[in-house]
Scaffold this motif. Structure first.
Motif, mmCIF file in Angstrom:
data_model
loop_
_atom_site.group_PDB
_atom_site.id
_atom_site.type_symbol
_atom_site.label_atom_id
_atom_site.label_comp_id
_atom_site.label_asym_id
_atom_site.label_seq_id
_atom_site.Cartn_x
_atom_site.Cartn_y
_atom_site.Cartn_z
ATOM 1 N N ASP A 1 0.846 -1.193 0.000
ATOM 2 C CA ASP A 1 0.000 0.000 0.000
ATOM 3 C C ASP A 1 0.883 1.245 0.000
ATOM 4 O OD1 ASP A 1 -1.807 1.999 0.389
ATOM 5 O OD2 ASP A 1 -2.644 1.218 2.256
ATOM 6 N N PRO A 2 0.803 2.092 -1.036
ATOM 7 C CA PRO A 2 1.665 3.282 -1.098
ATOM 8 C C PRO A 2 1.360 4.329 -0.040
ATOM 9 C CG PRO A 2 0.078 3.288 -2.906
ATOM 10 C CD PRO A 2 -0.037 1.949 -2.245
ATOM 11 N N SER A 3 0.298 4.143 0.735
ATOM 12 C CA SER A 3 -0.004 5.102 1.802
ATOM 13 C C SER A 3 0.743 4.756 3.095
ATOM 14 C CB SER A 3 -1.510 5.144 2.067
ATOM 15 O OG SER A 3 -1.976 3.908 2.595
ATOM 16 N N ARG A 4 1.459 3.628 3.095
ATOM 17 C CA ARG A 4 2.209 3.214 4.285
ATOM 18 C C ARG A 4 3.702 3.186 3.985
ATOM 19 N NH1 ARG A 4 0.317 -1.816 7.661
ATOM 20 N NH2 ARG A 4 1.770 -0.725 9.037
ATOM 21 N N ASN A 5 4.480 3.171 5.047
ATOM 22 C CA ASN A 5 5.926 3.015 4.929
ATOM 23 C C ASN A 5 6.313 1.586 5.287
ATOM 24 O OD1 ASN A 5 6.485 5.735 4.205
ATOM 25 N ND2 ASN A 5 6.268 6.341 6.347
ATOM 26 N N TYR A 6 7.485 1.153 4.797
ATOM 27 C CA TYR A 6 7.897 -0.240 4.967
ATOM 28 C C TYR A 6 9.381 -0.320 5.329
ATOM 29 C CZ TYR A 6 3.527 -1.082 2.498
ATOM 30 O OH TYR A 6 2.200 -1.088 2.132
ATOM 31 N N VAL A 7 9.722 -1.401 6.015
ATOM 32 C CA VAL A 7 11.116 -1.741 6.314
ATOM 33 C C VAL A 7 11.381 -3.113 5.717
ATOM 34 C CG1 VAL A 7 12.837 -2.231 8.083
ATOM 35 C CG2 VAL A 7 11.196 -0.373 8.428
ATOM 36 N N ALA A 8 12.288 -3.182 4.766
ATOM 37 C CA ALA A 8 12.638 -4.452 4.126
ATOM 38 C C ALA A 8 13.892 -5.011 4.775
ATOM 39 C CB ALA A 8 12.857 -4.251 2.627
ATOM 40 N N LYS B 1 4.883 11.227 6.530
ATOM 41 C CA LYS B 1 3.464 10.933 6.767
ATOM 42 C C LYS B 1 2.737 10.475 5.515
ATOM 43 C CE LYS B 1 3.856 12.131 11.066
ATOM 44 N NZ LYS B 1 3.861 11.089 12.123
ATOM 45 N N GLU B 2 3.205 10.932 4.336
ATOM 46 C CA GLU B 2 2.503 10.558 3.112
ATOM 47 C C GLU B 2 2.723 9.106 2.725
ATOM 48 O OE1 GLU B 2 6.514 12.329 1.865
ATOM 49 O OE2 GLU B 2 4.982 12.620 3.420
ATOM 50 N N GLY B 3 3.688 8.424 3.361
ATOM 51 C CA GLY B 3 3.936 7.017 3.084
ATOM 52 C C GLY B 3 4.679 6.810 1.771
ATOM 53 N N GLY B 4 4.737 5.556 1.350
ATOM 54 C CA GLY B 4 5.366 5.220 0.086
ATOM 55 C C GLY B 4 6.868 5.017 0.154
ATOM 56 N N SER B 5 7.444 4.964 1.355
ATOM 57 C CA SER B 5 8.888 4.774 1.500
ATOM 58 C C SER B 5 9.187 3.347 1.939
ATOM 59 C CB SER B 5 9.467 5.755 2.525
ATOM 60 O OG SER B 5 9.300 7.090 2.091
ATOM 61 N N GLY C 1 5.477 2.591 12.982
ATOM 62 C CA GLY C 1 4.270 1.994 12.434
ATOM 63 C C GLY C 1 4.440 1.482 11.018
ATOM 64 N N ALA C 2 5.664 1.060 10.660
ATOM 65 C CA ALA C 2 5.934 0.562 9.316
ATOM 66 C C ALA C 2 5.741 -0.951 9.264
ATOM 67 C CB ALA C 2 7.362 0.913 8.900
ATOM 68 N N ALA C 3 5.417 -1.455 8.084
ATOM 69 C CA ALA C 3 5.263 -2.897 7.892
ATOM 70 C C ALA C 3 6.596 -3.505 7.490
ATOM 71 C CB ALA C 3 4.215 -3.178 6.823
ATOM 72 N N LEU C 4 6.821 -4.745 7.919
ATOM 73 C CA LEU C 4 8.040 -5.453 7.555
ATOM 74 C C LEU C 4 7.876 -6.153 6.208
ATOM 75 C CD1 LEU C 4 9.093 -7.124 10.933
ATOM 76 C CD2 LEU C 4 10.141 -5.144 9.828
ATOM 77 N N VAL C 5 8.929 -6.129 5.416
ATOM 78 C CA VAL C 5 8.937 -6.814 4.124
ATOM 79 C C VAL C 5 10.163 -7.730 4.085
ATOM 80 C CG1 VAL C 5 8.910 -6.560 1.621
ATOM 81 C CG2 VAL C 5 7.834 -4.822 3.044
ATOM 82 N N PHE D 1 4.883 -8.358 5.485
ATOM 83 C CA PHE D 1 4.450 -8.867 6.792
ATOM 84 C C PHE D 1 3.920 -7.680 7.586
ATOM 85 C CE2 PHE D 1 5.203 -9.916 11.282
ATOM 86 C CZ PHE D 1 4.535 -11.115 11.363
ATOM 87 N N PRO D 2 2.578 -7.528 7.707
ATOM 88 C CA PRO D 2 2.025 -6.317 8.301
ATOM 89 C C PRO D 2 2.274 -6.217 9.795
ATOM 90 C CG PRO D 2 0.284 -7.909 7.890
ATOM 91 C CD PRO D 2 1.538 -8.475 7.272
ATOM 92 N N LEU D 3 2.564 -4.992 10.242
ATOM 93 C CA LEU D 3 2.640 -4.638 11.650
ATOM 94 C C LEU D 3 1.572 -3.579 11.918
ATOM 95 C CD1 LEU D 3 6.482 -4.427 12.302
ATOM 96 C CD2 LEU D 3 4.914 -6.193 13.057
ATOM 97 N N PRO D 4 1.264 -3.282 13.167
ATOM 98 C CA PRO D 4 0.253 -2.272 13.452
ATOM 99 C C PRO D 4 0.548 -0.958 12.747
ATOM 100 C CG PRO D 4 0.869 -3.422 15.457
ATOM 101 C CD PRO D 4 1.811 -3.887 14.400
ATOM 102 N N SER D 5 -0.495 -0.313 12.216
ATOM 103 C CA SER D 5 -0.320 0.913 11.455
ATOM 104 C C SER D 5 -0.010 2.103 12.342
ATOM 105 C CB SER D 5 -1.589 1.201 10.634
ATOM 106 O OG SER D 5 -2.713 1.325 11.490
ATOM 107 N N HIS D 6 -0.230 2.007 13.661
ATOM 108 C CA HIS D 6 0.076 3.107 14.562
ATOM 109 C C HIS D 6 1.447 2.891 15.194
ATOM 110 C CE1 HIS D 6 -1.782 -0.122 16.877
ATOM 111 N NE2 HIS D 6 -1.047 0.280 17.905
ATOM 112 N N GLN D 7 2.034 3.961 15.674
ATOM 113 C CA GLN D 7 3.335 3.857 16.311
ATOM 114 C C GLN D 7 3.201 3.223 17.690
ATOM 115 O OE1 GLN D 7 5.270 7.629 16.337
ATOM 116 N NE2 GLN D 7 5.251 7.861 14.121
ATOM 117 N N ILE D 8 4.265 2.522 18.103
ATOM 118 C CA ILE D 8 4.267 1.822 19.382
ATOM 119 C C ILE D 8 5.432 2.319 20.223
ATOM 120 C CG2 ILE D 8 4.585 -0.438 20.473
ATOM 121 C CD1 ILE D 8 3.150 -1.693 18.173
#
Length: 305
Positions: A98-105, A175-179, A217-221, A287-294
Motif C-alpha cells: 500500500d503506497p499510503s504506508r511506509n515499509y522496512v525491508a 506521513k505521506e507514506g510510500g517509503s 508503524g511501518a510494515a516489515l517486508v 508482513f504487516p505490523l500495526p499501522s500506529h506507532q508503538i
C-alpha cells in the motif's frame, strides 16, 4: 589450466560483461580514485574545483542522513539492464504494498557485493516501480562511503542512504507514506559466510530494524535473494581459524569485513574478480505490523537488542 573465453562472443554479452566490470570497479577501486582525484586537483590549475566542492560538501553533509538525493536518470540507465541480464536477475512480488504506508525491508543474504539488492533497489532494471507503484526504495549502506568525495554523490543518485538510526527515522517519518527502507540485516559480517551452496544468515542481536518498524508503524517486508551466495568463491575461513580472527578484528576496527574472494575474469573463466553468471531471484513478502506507532519501552525484548 586456464579456460579462456571464446573470441566469437555476441556483442550483447560483451556489453553485459562491460557493465558488470564497471560495477565491480566502482565497488573495489572507485573510492580510492575519488580520494586521489580530490587531493590531486589541488596540485593542478584546477585546484578551485576541489575548494568549491569542499564548500559544497560542508553545506550538503547531512543529505545522506535525510533521504539522500536520487536521480532517476541514473537509476534508469540502460546499462543496468545489461547487468541484470548478465546473471540474470529477477524480482518476484508475492504481495501488494500500500503506497499510503511506509515499509522496512529486511534483506538477506548480504553476499560478497550485494548484487541482488543493488539491481532491484538501486536501479530500475528489474522494474521495481512497475511491480510496486507508489513505493520508493531507500537502500541503506555504511556511512563510510558517504565520507568519500564525489563517491557520495554517486551513491545518493542511486537512492542510497546511510545505515544509522537517524537516517532510517527520517525516511520512515514521512506521513505521506510510500517509503521502503531496505536494510541488509546481516551487514558486512555476513559476507564472511557467503559461499556457494550455503546460506548462513546473521540474525542474533540484529533486531534493531524490527524496533525501528514498530516505532514508526511501518510494515516489515522480508526479502530474500536466492543465488546471491553463488556469485563468488571465498577462501575457507571457518570460525576460530586465524583468517577469521583477523577478519573479525578488522570488522571491529574499520566497521566492515574483508573477505578473500574470487570469481571469473573478463577474458577467461578460471580466476578474477568478476562474478559468475548465475541467476539471482529476489523475493519480497509483506508482513504487516500495526499501522500506529508503538512505544518500544513496552517491548523489553526488543529494547535490549
Amino acid at each position: 589450466m586456464v579456460e579462456f573465453a571464446p573470441l566469437a562472443v555476441p556483442w550483447e554479452r560483451r556489453l553485459q560483461t562491460f557493465t558488470v566490470l564497471q560495477w565491480v570497479f566502482s565497488f573495489l577501486v572507485l573510492p580510492q580514485l575519488c580520494v586521489a582525484a580530490f587531493i590531486g586537483l589541488l596540485c593542478t590549475r584546477f585546484w578551485l574545483c576541489t575548494v568549491l566542492y569542499a564548500a559544497w560538501w560542508c553545506l550538503d553533509r547531512d543529505t545522506p542522513q535525510q533521504g539522500g538525493r536520487r536521480m532517476e536518470a541514473i537509476r534508469r540507465c540502460v546499462l543496468w539492464k545489461y547487468m541484470r541480464d548478465y546473471f540474470p536477475t529477477a524480482l518476484v512480488k508475492t504481495a501488494e504494498l500500500d503506497p499510503s504506508r511506509n515499509y522496512v525491508a529486511g534483506f538477506h543474504p548480504h553476499g560478497i557485493m550485494v548484487a541482488g539488492a543493488f539491481l532491484n533497489l538501486c536501479t530500475e532494471s528489474t522494474g521495481f516501480s512497475v511491480l510496486f507503484p507508489g513505493i520508493r526504495p531507500y537502500p541503506m549502506t555504511l556511512p563510510l562511503p558517504f565520507r568519500v568525495p564525489f563517491l557520495r554523490d554517486y551513491l545518493m543518485s542511486l537512492g542510497l542512504v546511510t545505515s544509522d538510526k537517524e537516517s532510517g527515522a527520517h525516511v520512515l517519518s514521512r506521513k505521506e507514506g510510500g517509503s521502503l527502507l531496505a536494510i541488509v540485516v546481516g551487514g558486512a559480517r555476513e559476507m564472511l559466510d557467503a559461499r556457494p551452496g550455503a546460506y548462513t544468515l546473521l540474525l542474533r542481536h540484529r533486531k534493531g530494524f524490527v524496533r525501528l518498524a514498530l516505532e514508526h508503524g511501518a510494515a516489515l517486508v522480508p526479502t530474500f535473494s536466492f543465488g546471491e551466495n553463488e556469485l563468488f568463491d571465498q577462501v575457507k575461513n571457518p570460525p576460530g581459524s586465524w583468517l577469521r580472527r583477523i577478519q573479525n578484528r578488522l570488522q571491529q576496527v574499520m566497521g566492515f569485513s574483508l573477505p578473500l574472494f574470487h570469481g571469473r575474469g573478463v577474458f577467461q573463466y578460471s580466476f578474477g574478480f568478476m562474478p559468475y553468471r548465475r541467476p539471482i531471484t529476489t523475493v519480497d513478502q509483506s508482513f504487516p505490523l500495526p499501522s500506529h506507532q508503538i512505544d518500544v519501552q513496552t517491548l523489553p525484548a526488543l529494547k535490549k537488542s
